[in-house]
Design a protein around this motif. Structure first.
Motif, PDB file in Angstrom:
ATOM      1  N   VAL A 218       0.588  -1.306   0.100  1.00  0.00           N
ATOM      2  CA  VAL A 218      -0.076   0.041  -0.129  1.00  0.00           C
ATOM      3  C   VAL A 218       0.988   1.311   0.184  1.00  0.00           C
ATOM      4  CG1 VAL A 218      -1.718   1.456   1.321  1.00  0.00           C
ATOM      5  CG2 VAL A 218      -1.810  -1.302   1.039  1.00  0.00           C
ATOM      6  N   ALA A 219       2.172   1.166   0.694  1.00  0.00           N
ATOM      7  CA  ALA A 219       2.648   2.442   0.929  1.00  0.00           C
ATOM      8  C   ALA A 219       3.579   2.676  -0.724  1.00  0.00           C
ATOM      9  CB  ALA A 219       4.151   2.199   1.635  1.00  0.00           C
ATOM     10  N   PHE A 220       3.687   1.713  -1.441  1.00  0.00           N
ATOM     11  CA  PHE A 220       4.361   1.621  -2.653  1.00  0.00           C
ATOM     12  C   PHE A 220       3.291   2.287  -3.530  1.00  0.00           C
ATOM     13  CE2 PHE A 220       5.059   0.032  -7.079  1.00  0.00           C
ATOM     14  CZ  PHE A 220       6.340   0.594  -7.301  1.00  0.00           C
ATOM     15  N   ILE A 221       1.966   1.829  -3.619  1.00  0.00           N
ATOM     16  CA  ILE A 221       0.968   2.325  -4.294  1.00  0.00           C
ATOM     17  C   ILE A 221       0.714   3.685  -4.008  1.00  0.00           C
ATOM     18  CG2 ILE A 221      -1.492   2.087  -4.570  1.00  0.00           C
ATOM     19  CD1 ILE A 221      -1.126  -0.944  -3.851  1.00  0.00           C
ATOM     20  N   MET A 222       0.787   4.263  -3.044  1.00  0.00           N
ATOM     21  CA  MET A 222       0.494   5.590  -2.604  1.00  0.00           C
ATOM     22  C   MET A 222       1.553   6.496  -3.182  1.00  0.00           C
ATOM     23  SD  MET A 222      -2.266   5.852  -1.287  1.00  0.00           S
ATOM     24  CE  MET A 222      -3.470   4.275  -1.275  1.00  0.00           C
ATOM     25  N   ILE A 223       2.776   5.707  -3.057  1.00  0.00           N
ATOM     26  CA  ILE A 223       3.926   6.616  -3.634  1.00  0.00           C
ATOM     27  C   ILE A 223       3.678   6.996  -5.033  1.00  0.00           C
ATOM     28  CG2 ILE A 223       6.422   6.713  -4.357  1.00  0.00           C
ATOM     29  CD1 ILE A 223       6.754   5.343  -1.526  1.00  0.00           C
TER      30      ILE A 223
ATOM     31  N   GLU B 135       6.909   7.929 -20.566  1.00  0.00           N
ATOM     32  CA  GLU B 135       6.571   9.321 -20.871  1.00  0.00           C
ATOM     33  C   GLU B 135       6.223  10.187 -19.667  1.00  0.00           C
ATOM     34  OE1 GLU B 135       3.403   9.883 -23.715  1.00  0.00           O
ATOM     35  OE2 GLU B 135       4.304   8.235 -24.988  1.00  0.00           O
ATOM     36  N   LEU B 136       6.259   9.549 -18.637  1.00  0.00           N
ATOM     37  CA  LEU B 136       5.828  10.115 -17.154  1.00  0.00           C
ATOM     38  C   LEU B 136       4.345  10.672 -17.337  1.00  0.00           C
ATOM     39  CD1 LEU B 136       9.051  11.619 -15.758  1.00  0.00           C
ATOM     40  CD2 LEU B 136       7.563   9.488 -14.893  1.00  0.00           C
ATOM     41  N   SER B 137       3.396  10.063 -17.754  1.00  0.00           N
ATOM     42  CA  SER B 137       2.135  10.452 -17.869  1.00  0.00           C
ATOM     43  C   SER B 137       1.504  10.398 -16.441  1.00  0.00           C
ATOM     44  CB  SER B 137       1.310   9.505 -18.918  1.00  0.00           C
ATOM     45  OG  SER B 137      -0.104   9.542 -18.777  1.00  0.00           O
ATOM     46  N   PRO B 138       0.777  11.352 -16.207  1.00  0.00           N
ATOM     47  CA  PRO B 138       0.287  11.194 -14.697  1.00  0.00           C
ATOM     48  C   PRO B 138      -0.785  10.267 -14.540  1.00  0.00           C
ATOM     49  CG  PRO B 138       0.318  13.507 -15.525  1.00  0.00           C
ATOM     50  CD  PRO B 138       0.851  12.694 -16.752  1.00  0.00           C
ATOM     51  N   SER B 139      -1.573   9.922 -15.583  1.00  0.00           N
ATOM     52  CA  SER B 139      -2.605   9.008 -15.544  1.00  0.00           C
ATOM     53  C   SER B 139      -1.954   7.550 -15.670  1.00  0.00           C
ATOM     54  CB  SER B 139      -3.615   9.024 -16.561  1.00  0.00           C
ATOM     55  OG  SER B 139      -3.372  10.005 -17.379  1.00  0.00           O
ATOM     56  N   ALA B 140      -1.029   7.289 -16.353  1.00  0.00           N
ATOM     57  CA  ALA B 140      -0.324   6.166 -16.462  1.00  0.00           C
ATOM     58  C   ALA B 140       0.181   5.586 -15.001  1.00  0.00           C
ATOM     59  CB  ALA B 140       0.630   5.890 -17.572  1.00  0.00           C
ATOM     60  N   LEU B 141       0.835   6.659 -14.303  1.00  0.00           N
ATOM     61  CA  LEU B 141       1.313   6.572 -12.753  1.00  0.00           C
ATOM     62  C   LEU B 141       0.019   6.065 -12.042  1.00  0.00           C
ATOM     63  CD1 LEU B 141       3.700   9.220 -12.275  1.00  0.00           C
ATOM     64  CD2 LEU B 141       4.230   6.942 -12.007  1.00  0.00           C
ATOM     65  N   ILE B 142      -0.943   6.638 -12.154  1.00  0.00           N
ATOM     66  CA  ILE B 142      -2.156   6.320 -11.465  1.00  0.00           C
ATOM     67  C   ILE B 142      -2.923   5.072 -11.931  1.00  0.00           C
ATOM     68  CG2 ILE B 142      -4.644   7.125 -10.678  1.00  0.00           C
ATOM     69  CD1 ILE B 142      -3.471   9.816 -10.922  1.00  0.00           C
ATOM     70  N   THR B 143      -2.837   4.808 -13.080  1.00  0.00           N
ATOM     71  CA  THR B 143      -3.470   3.452 -13.450  1.00  0.00           C
ATOM     72  C   THR B 143      -2.330   2.212 -13.011  1.00  0.00           C
ATOM     73  OG1 THR B 143      -4.040   4.337 -15.668  1.00  0.00           O
ATOM     74  CG2 THR B 143      -3.914   2.185 -15.710  1.00  0.00           C
ATOM     75  N   THR B 144      -1.111   2.620 -12.967  1.00  0.00           N
ATOM     76  CA  THR B 144      -0.073   1.323 -12.575  1.00  0.00           C
ATOM     77  C   THR B 144      -0.376   1.335 -10.977  1.00  0.00           C
ATOM     78  OG1 THR B 144       1.346   2.394 -13.810  1.00  0.00           O
ATOM     79  CG2 THR B 144       2.393   0.906 -12.214  1.00  0.00           C
ATOM     80  N   GLY B 145      -0.814   2.051 -10.179  1.00  0.00           N
ATOM     81  CA  GLY B 145      -1.146   1.977  -8.572  1.00  0.00           C
ATOM     82  C   GLY B 145      -2.313   1.321  -8.658  1.00  0.00           C
ATOM     83  N   LEU B 146      -3.365   1.419  -9.425  1.00  0.00           N
ATOM     84  CA  LEU B 146      -4.612   0.996  -9.501  1.00  0.00           C
ATOM     85  C   LEU B 146      -4.399  -0.518  -9.578  1.00  0.00           C
ATOM     86  CD1 LEU B 146      -7.953   1.025  -9.169  1.00  0.00           C
ATOM     87  CD2 LEU B 146      -7.745   1.587 -11.558  1.00  0.00           C
ATOM     88  N   VAL B 147      -3.556  -0.690 -10.718  1.00  0.00           N
ATOM     89  CA  VAL B 147      -3.615  -2.242 -10.971  1.00  0.00           C
ATOM     90  C   VAL B 147      -2.885  -2.794  -9.809  1.00  0.00           C
ATOM     91  CG1 VAL B 147      -2.189  -3.675 -12.571  1.00  0.00           C
ATOM     92  CG2 VAL B 147      -3.472  -1.694 -13.517  1.00  0.00           C
ATOM     93  N   ILE B 148      -1.796  -2.417  -9.368  1.00  0.00           N
ATOM     94  CA  ILE B 148      -1.102  -3.057  -8.241  1.00  0.00           C
ATOM     95  C   ILE B 148      -2.089  -3.292  -6.912  1.00  0.00           C
ATOM     96  CG2 ILE B 148       0.777  -3.038  -6.754  1.00  0.00           C
ATOM     97  CD1 ILE B 148       2.407  -1.184  -8.654  1.00  0.00           C
ATOM     98  N   MET B 149      -2.983  -2.233  -6.988  1.00  0.00           N
ATOM     99  CA  MET B 149      -3.957  -2.150  -5.691  1.00  0.00           C
ATOM    100  C   MET B 149      -4.849  -3.387  -5.902  1.00  0.00           C
ATOM    101  SD  MET B 149      -6.615   0.809  -4.639  1.00  0.00           S
ATOM    102  CE  MET B 149      -5.538   2.099  -4.607  1.00  0.00           C
TER     103      MET B 149
END
Lengths: 304, 124
Positions: B28-33, B65-79
């Motif tokens: 969860v800590a990683f996801i939040m980061i 490309e450091l897209s913000p939505s890509a980062l958030i999607t990655t967090g969601l997938v791991i979650m």
């Protein structure tokens, strides 16, 4: 399609045909409050998030539910990690109940297109109020540890020898190791199935049903109930979140601040749970049940 | 101190509790980061168009490309994968410890969670 935006902190997004104002501070605050209450009462926090998104920010209901489900998963995972560390969550009980809750949720999702949700919601609201009055502790301090042991001993005959579910945890508020036995697993499993069904039908978190069932029917202490309910939410809301995400109903710019807020709130909530007496948690839960019942009736009356 | 009062089964489960707690806490800590990083990137870039979750096939390209939505999607997938990891670790632990009932329940639940996700997705 381009929209003139000032900054992310106060901007607007398009959900279907509705323009929604995104205010990061409101989203963070909503997540924080939902995180505290969700972790403290094992309910996830959808009761707070969905009305806040729809009424305050004007987010369409399907987007609100989608983002709320993802936030609930974040809340459940955060609080479960801490509750498991403190041995408050009963892992085996959580796994057992999930076995009927998950199929119940799937059946509920199928039935949602057949059954009239509005009539169900009114009946269920009445049931919630009835449970709220039953779960509300009338005594000032609730049961002491000694009385709790006596209570569980009187239920000894009902205990069918399945000791593998029995657990214990240290309660800092009582300064004592609290051992408990899990009763009426059969009834818990059956109620769990219907609970999963109803939660899917009405789009509410399973915690509202799991907590009274575990506490009142299975005689699990309230703190262990709340912790185990958080564990259950991880499994029951995950499937729904995946579907909403695939449908495109989870928006990153709504979800991200909600999730961050809920993470901070959930961590705060778990600290409060350890310090607070169980009787106060039961009282808070009763209030939340009544609020949920009113919210459901308002939904039926199409107030939001 | 609390360990002294525990039965052998409780001690075995205590080790599982510690493992699961570590997985969840670090996960969860990683996801939040990751999600917070996406949020910070949003605040720099602003939102110039309707943002959606990034489809999985193009996720890696967008991440570079450091897209913000890509980062958030990655967090969601791991979650959304974490609960399955919890079930899998519990299953392995219960099998290793020879606890039949919990092992069977974990296996059934893991199957059901996957099947229900597929079912719900199909009937969406």
């Amino acid at each position: 399609m381009k929209y003139p935006m000032q900054s992310y902190f106060k901007s607007a997004i398009l959900c279907d045909t509705v323009m929604v104002d995104v205010n990061i501070w409101i989203l963070l605050l909503t997540g924080f409050v939902a995180g505290i209450l969700g972790a403290m009462l094992g309910i996830g926090g959808g009761v707070i998030i969905v009305p806040a998104l729809t009424i305050v920010l004007g987010v369409p209901i399907h987007y609100a539910i989608g983002n709320s489900l993802v936030a609930i998963v974040a809340n459940a995972l955060t609080s479960t990690g801490i509750y498991i560390k403190n041995r408050m969550a009963n892992l085996k009980l959580g796994l057992l109940l999930s076995c009927t809750l998950v199929p119940g949720a799937v059946v509920g999702a199928f039935l949602s297109s057949i059954l009239p949700g509005s009539i169900l919601a009114v009946f269920f609201a009445a049931l919630l109020i009835y449970v709220a009055f039953n779960i509300y502790p009338l005594r000032k301090h609730g049961n002491t540890t000694g009385e709790f042991k006596m209570l569980t001993d009187t239920c000894e005959k009902e205990h069918d020898g399945n000791a593998w579910l029995d657990e214990s945890y240290y309660d800092p508020a009582l300064h004592e190791e609290l051992r408990y036995r899990v009763h009426r697993q059969d009834l818990g499993l059956i109620t769990g199935f219907f609970g999963g069904c109803v939660s899917s039908l009405l789009g509410i978190g399973g915690g509202i049903i799991n907590v009274p069932v575990m506490n009142m029917v299975m005689k699990v202490p309230i703190k262990a109930t709340i912790a185990t309910s958080s564990l259950l939410l991880c499994f029951t809301t995950m499937a729904g979140s995946i579907v909403y995400a695939f449908r495109g109903l989870v928006l990153p710019n709504l979800m991200a601040p909600l999730t961050v807020g809920i993470y901070i709130g959930a961590r705060t909530g778990t600290v409060i749970v350890r310090r607070i007496q169980g009787v106060w948690l039961q009282r808070m839960f009763a209030v939340i049940l009544i609020v949920t019942a009113i919210t459901m009736v308002l939904k039926v009356c199409r107030v939001y | 101190m609390q360990h002294e009062r525990m039965s052998p089964t409780h001690l075995k489960n205590h080790s599982l509790n510690r493992t699961l707690s570590s997985i969840l806490s670090f996960g969860v800590a990683f996801i939040m980061i990751v999600i917070a990083a996406g949020l910070i990137l949003y605040s720099f870039k602003g939102i110039n168009e309707v943002e959606r979750l990034v489809p999985l096939p193009s996720l890696l390209g967008k991440l570079i490309e450091l897209s913000p939505s890509a980062l958030i999607t990655t967090g969601l997938v791991i979650m959304l994968l974490l609960p399955q990891v919890v079930l899998l670790v519990s299953l392995i632990h219960f099998i290793a410890e020879g606890q039949k009932k919990p092992a069977v329940i974990s296996a059934v639940l893991l199957t059901m969670v996957i099947v229900s996700a597929v079912l719900l997705f199909v009937m969406k």
